[in-house]
Design an enzyme around this catalytic site. Structure first.
Site, PDB file in Angstrom:
ATOM      1  CG  MET A 116     -10.253  -1.710  -1.485  1.00 12.26           C
ATOM      2  SD  MET A 116      -9.359  -2.813  -0.352  1.00 12.26           S
ATOM      3  CE  MET A 116     -10.697  -3.689   0.410  1.00 12.26           C
ATOM      4  CB  SER A 117     -12.634   2.497   2.536  1.00  6.53           C
ATOM      5  OG  SER A 117     -11.345   3.096   2.529  1.00  6.53           O
ATOM      6  CG  HIS A 139      -0.332  -0.082   2.553  1.00 13.95           C
ATOM      7  ND1 HIS A 139       0.281  -1.230   3.035  1.00 13.95           N
ATOM      8  CD2 HIS A 139      -0.165   0.863   3.538  1.00 13.95           C
ATOM      9  CE1 HIS A 139       0.753  -1.018   4.258  1.00 13.95           C
ATOM     10  NE2 HIS A 139       0.502   0.242   4.592  1.00 13.95           N
TER      11      HIS A 139
END
Length: 200
Positions: free
Chosen positions: A177-178, A123
């Site tokens: 994603m979020s 990440h």
């Protein structure tokens, strides 16, 4: 143009995620079904519902499960670091687009040698999805881009206000994603990411 991958976060119940994906897919390039806690039968059902909701098969990516990707007629599979090696997946499914999760320049280079079509690198920034884990940062992303023979998609803590930074380091796109799945207005969030990528 840089790609945008929206990845399910495993927190939404299936019907809600399918509705969300149907609403945002015109603004993103790929929808990833990443539901590690669901058995193959549930994943297959969700994949078929996504297709029925209008998500193109070529834009549907199944995480980890090559069998489900093939059974659903999805266009791609995303291989985790502990999934099948890209070479084995390519032999079993020569027609699928293959993504490989990578965490270093060496892994990115190896994914290319094994026949992956792209790497998902992260990440990059701190993210709640990886609590306590050190982010790779823009420098390691740039190094991985230089050493990789395949495009790299950046993931991890990417927001509209920093998406341009990863594109300027040479990333071929972003994965979220979020930032979309957890947004109050997912369509507005997807639109903001698309604008950020276009401006970069």
């Amino acid at each position: 143009m840089a790609e945008i991958h929206m990845i399910s976060d495993g927190k939404l119940e299936p019907g809600r995620f399918i509705n969300l994906a149907a609403a945002v897919y015109p603004l993103v390039d790929y929808i990833h079904l990443r539901e590690k806690h669901r058995p193959a039968l549930e994943l297959l059902g969700m994949a078929k519902q996504l297709l029925l909701a209008g998500v193109p098969a070529s834009s549907l990516v199944i995480n980890d499960r090559l069998d489900v990707a093939l059974a659903a007629g999805a266009g791609a599979v995303q291989l985790a670091w502990n999934s099948l090696p890209p070479a084995a997946a390519r032999a079993a499914a020569p027609g699928l687009r293959l993504g490989r999760s990578v965490h270093s320049a060496a892994e990115a280079a190896e994914a290319g040698r094994q026949g992956a079509d792209y790497g998902l690198f992260g990440h990059v920034f701190p993210t709640a999805c990886k609590p306590g884990q050190q982010e790779r940062g823009l420098g390691l992303l740039a190094e991985a881009v230089r050493r990789s023979r395949i495009p790299l998609i950046a993931i991890g803590g990417i927001e509209p206000d920093n998406a341009g930074q990863v594109i300027r380091q040479g990333a071929a796109g972003i994965a979220v994603m979020s930032g979309i799945c957890g947004a109050e207005d997912p369509v507005a969030a997807a639109r903001a990411y698309r604008l950020a990528v276009q401006e970069a």
